[in-house]
Scaffold this active site. Structure first.
Site, PDB file in Angstrom:
ATOM      1  N   HIS A   1     -24.136  -9.588  25.102  1.00 36.00           N
ATOM      2  CA  HIS A   1     -23.779  -8.850  26.326  1.00 36.00           C
ATOM      3  C   HIS A   1     -24.775  -9.302  27.391  1.00 36.00           C
ATOM      4  O   HIS A   1     -25.932  -8.873  27.400  1.00 36.00           O
ATOM      5  CB  HIS A   1     -23.861  -7.337  26.064  1.00 36.00           C
TER       6      HIS A   1
ATOM      7  N   ARG B   1     -19.733   8.920  28.943  1.00 32.80           N
ATOM      8  CA  ARG B   1     -20.719   7.945  28.483  1.00 32.80           C
ATOM      9  C   ARG B   1     -22.078   8.643  28.499  1.00 32.80           C
ATOM     10  O   ARG B   1     -22.476   9.218  29.518  1.00 32.80           O
ATOM     11  CB  ARG B   1     -20.754   6.755  29.428  1.00 32.80           C
TER      12      ARG B   1
ATOM     13  N   ASN C   1     -18.741   8.304  33.770  1.00 28.25           N
ATOM     14  CA  ASN C   1     -20.037   7.656  33.591  1.00 28.25           C
ATOM     15  C   ASN C   1     -20.923   8.133  34.745  1.00 28.25           C
ATOM     16  O   ASN C   1     -20.860   7.592  35.850  1.00 28.25           O
ATOM     17  CB  ASN C   1     -19.839   6.140  33.616  1.00 28.25           C
TER      18      ASN C   1
ATOM     19  N   GLY D   1     -28.384  -6.290  32.881  1.00 25.30           N
ATOM     20  CA  GLY D   1     -29.186  -6.057  31.688  1.00 25.30           C
ATOM     21  C   GLY D   1     -28.543  -6.874  30.581  1.00 25.30           C
ATOM     22  O   GLY D   1     -27.315  -6.957  30.528  1.00 25.30           O
TER      23      GLY D   1
ATOM     24  N   HIS E   1     -26.210  -0.723  25.220  1.00 25.83           N
ATOM     25  CA  HIS E   1     -24.926  -1.439  25.358  1.00 25.83           C
ATOM     26  C   HIS E   1     -24.094  -1.323  24.079  1.00 25.83           C
ATOM     27  O   HIS E   1     -23.232  -2.174  23.827  1.00 25.83           O
ATOM     28  CB  HIS E   1     -25.107  -2.948  25.622  1.00 25.83           C
TER      29      HIS E   1
ATOM     30  N   ARG F   1     -35.728  -7.365  34.833  1.00 26.73           N
ATOM     31  CA  ARG F   1     -36.609  -6.861  33.759  1.00 26.73           C
ATOM     32  C   ARG F   1     -37.281  -8.019  33.033  1.00 26.73           C
ATOM     33  O   ARG F   1     -36.662  -9.058  32.817  1.00 26.73           O
ATOM     34  CB  ARG F   1     -35.794  -6.052  32.740  1.00 26.73           C
TER      35      ARG F   1
ATOM     36  N   GLU G   1     -15.779  -0.969  28.034  1.00 28.21           N
ATOM     37  CA  GLU G   1     -16.440   0.213  27.475  1.00 28.21           C
ATOM     38  C   GLU G   1     -15.607   1.470  27.706  1.00 28.21           C
ATOM     39  O   GLU G   1     -15.557   2.363  26.866  1.00 28.21           O
ATOM     40  CB  GLU G   1     -17.831   0.366  28.105  1.00 28.21           C
TER      41      GLU G   1
HETATM   42  P1  ADP Z   1     -24.245  -4.647  34.750  1.00 28.44           P
HETATM   43  O1  ADP Z   1     -25.310  -4.815  33.717  1.00 28.44           O
HETATM   44  O2  ADP Z   1     -24.736  -4.112  36.049  1.00 28.44           O
HETATM   45  O3  ADP Z   1     -22.970  -3.985  34.232  1.00 28.44           O
HETATM   46  P2  ADP Z   1     -22.595  -7.014  34.912  1.00 28.44           P
HETATM   47  O4  ADP Z   1     -22.205  -7.102  33.501  1.00 28.44           O
HETATM   48  O5  ADP Z   1     -21.564  -6.642  35.924  1.00 28.44           O
HETATM   49  O6  ADP Z   1     -23.875  -6.130  35.103  1.00 28.44           O
HETATM   50  O7  ADP Z   1     -23.221  -8.423  35.329  1.00 28.44           O
HETATM   51  C1  ADP Z   1     -23.653  -8.661  36.628  1.00 28.44           C
HETATM   52  C2  ADP Z   1     -24.240 -10.044  36.699  1.00 28.44           C
HETATM   53  O8  ADP Z   1     -23.268 -10.998  36.272  1.00 28.44           O
HETATM   54  C3  ADP Z   1     -24.589 -10.462  38.120  1.00 28.44           C
HETATM   55  O9  ADP Z   1     -25.887 -10.101  38.452  1.00 28.44           O
HETATM   56  C4  ADP Z   1     -24.446 -11.953  38.071  1.00 28.44           C
HETATM   57  O10 ADP Z   1     -25.722 -12.488  37.770  1.00 28.44           O
HETATM   58  C5  ADP Z   1     -23.535 -12.242  36.918  1.00 28.44           C
HETATM   59  N1  ADP Z   1     -22.278 -12.858  37.341  1.00 28.44           N
HETATM   60  C6  ADP Z   1     -21.141 -12.263  37.729  1.00 28.44           C
HETATM   61  N2  ADP Z   1     -20.197 -13.185  38.046  1.00 28.44           N
HETATM   62  C7  ADP Z   1     -20.762 -14.397  37.867  1.00 28.44           C
HETATM   63  C8  ADP Z   1     -20.337 -15.750  38.050  1.00 28.44           C
HETATM   64  N3  ADP Z   1     -19.107 -16.042  38.471  1.00 28.44           N
HETATM   65  N4  ADP Z   1     -21.216 -16.733  37.757  1.00 28.44           N
HETATM   66  C9  ADP Z   1     -22.456 -16.460  37.351  1.00 28.44           C
HETATM   67  N5  ADP Z   1     -22.928 -15.215  37.171  1.00 28.44           N
HETATM   68  C10 ADP Z   1     -22.101 -14.192  37.424  1.00 28.44           C
END
Ligand code: ADP
Length: 403
Positions: free
Chosen positions: A211, A91, A7, A215, A180, A244, A388
């Site tokens: 998702h 990816r 990726n 994002g 996604h 965003r 993914e």
């Molecule tokens: P990306 O789109 O970068 O792949 P992720 O799917 O890893 O993002 O999601 C990241 C977000 O998930 C973080 O910004 C946070 O807001 C949220 N997050 C992660 N763990 C927790 C948690 N335990 N409680 C609440 N929100 C969480």
């Protein structure tokens, strides 16, 4: 089959080496600050100590070279040589309307990826540098492109068209593509499997996949095929996200540009990087920080959380209506997998629609597949951690085996 999943971003490159037969992760890692000062490689071999080194990485070829070294290293490696690795899966963010499925990479595929540079100016060129670096360092190794947009290509025109003059679709390919897709495909196939249906052909099954991460996007999936999704021409559309703005009145763009003498770059930055729950709260884009701040009485942090839950519910509701009902909601990604508070807000008060979340299960289960609905709930509420990379590796295996 051993598949290396790549990726590639503009200055970073994530990788995983997977054994598809055992569905086992052999190693994963990350190259950071490619082309910048102090580049680093973080390598995590399964069952061995993690390690982190500074390696010269002036470009993506140097990064791939460092990855190959790490994977084959006598101490930290997991294979003796790259001959043990059968194929590489890449990816690729945007496949435009060229590809509805993953594809073996050849010159035509590379041309198509380049033709989509305009639709994904940050990601597609970076993905291409990853492909070219692998070609250079592993000549002849079969490689597959897995597009984030592909799963959404089943959307009917009534869902993917915007109400602009038709010529902009014909001449400029302006339409909804979604994003996604690999994650929505993975969790919808897992959901079908969990519900005892054929994951590749779950006839009649109606899902809303959510998702929710930095994002966020939702998809309406019927018979295993996307009918609608919330991201659009770009990943800016949908609910407001970490940074965003999501759906806004499009007239706001011109109004603010005129009023504050903003360039397209300025407004783009504001909408992509300074908006969302960060822009509303002024606290953070991370939901953990927002929930902590809201608990301490920060009203704007609470407003940001309320807006997110409300906007996600509105989109989810519109998909349930468009599908004529729903069999399961599927939560995934950082927020979807971990944030019990947000899942509860999104599902609250929907018992009349047959959606009932079990509070105890919702707050105690995390990080692994679970059904969070009450026994009485007509609709399943599934928590499915996304994967993914496994999806990319499985596609790569299937395509290379049948090539
Ligand atoms: P990306 O789109 O970068 O792949 P992720 O799917 O890893 O993002 O999601 C990241 C977000 O998930 C973080 O910004 C946070 O807001 C949220 N997050 C992660 N763990 C927790 C948690 N335990 N409680 C609440 N929100 C969480």
């Amino acid at each position: 089959m051993k598949v290396l999943v790549i990726n590639a971003g503009s200055s970073s490159l994530k990788y995983q080496l997977l054994d598809t037969a055992k569905q086992e992760l052999l190693a994963k890692g990350l190259c950071e600050r490619i082309g910048l000062d102090a580049p680093r490689l973080k390598h995590e071999p399964a069952g061995k100590d993690k390690y982190e080194v500074q390696v010269a990485m002036p470009d993506h070829a140097a990064a791939i070279s460092a990855v190959i070294e790490a994977l084959t290293d006598a101490d930290h490696g997991v294979v003796k040589s790259m001959d043990e690795v059968d194929a590489v899966g890449h990816r690729v963010v945007h496949g435009g309307d060229f590809y509805a499925e993953s594809v073996l990479i050849d010159e035509d595929v590379k041309k198509a990826i380049k033709a989509c540079y305009g639709l994904s100016p940050l990601h597609n060129p970076a993905n291409m540098t990853g492909i070219e670096a692998c070609e250079k360092l592993m000549p002849g190794k079969p490689m597959v492109a897995v597009f984030d947009t592909a799963f959404h290509q089943t959307m009917p025109a009534r869902a993917f068209m915007y109400g602009l003059p038709y010529k902009y679709y014909e001449e400029d390919r302006i339409r909804r593509y979604g994003a996604h897709g690999t994650s929505h495909r993975y969790v919808s196939q897992r959901a079908a499997d969990i519900m005892g249906r054929d994951p590749k052909n779950p006839e009649g099954l109606r899902l809303v996949t959510l998702h929710l991460g930095n994002g966020s996007s939702l998809a309406a999936v019927v018979d295993g095929k996307v009918q609608d999704t919330s991201m659009g021409l770009t990943p800016l559309e949908g609910p407001l996200m970490g940074t965003r703005c999501g759906n806004i009145d499009p007239a706001i763009v011109g109004y603010l540009m005129d009023k504050h003498n903003l360039s397209t770059k300025d407004i783009d930055r504001i909408m992509n990087k300074e908006s969302g729950v960060l822009g509303i709260s002024g606290v953070s884009s991370d939901f953990r920080d927002l929930e902590a701040a809201a608990k301490e009485g920060n009203e704007r942090a609470q407003l940001a959380l309320d807006m997110f839950a409300y906007q996600v519910r509105k989109i989810m509701g519109s998909y349930i209506f468009a599908m004529g009902g729903v069999d399961a909601l599927v939560f995934t990604a950082g927020i979807g997998e971990n944030d019990a508070y947000m899942r509860k807000q999104i599902c609250a008060g929907l018992a009349d629609l047959g959606i009932e979340i079990d509070d105890e299960k919702n707050s105690s289960l995390r990080g692994k597949e679970a059904d969070l609905a009450t026994e009485a709930s007509k609709v399943r509420v599934l928590l499915i951690p996304t994967n993914e990379e496994l999806m990319i590796a499985k596609d790569t295996e299937e395509i290379v085996k049948n090539a």
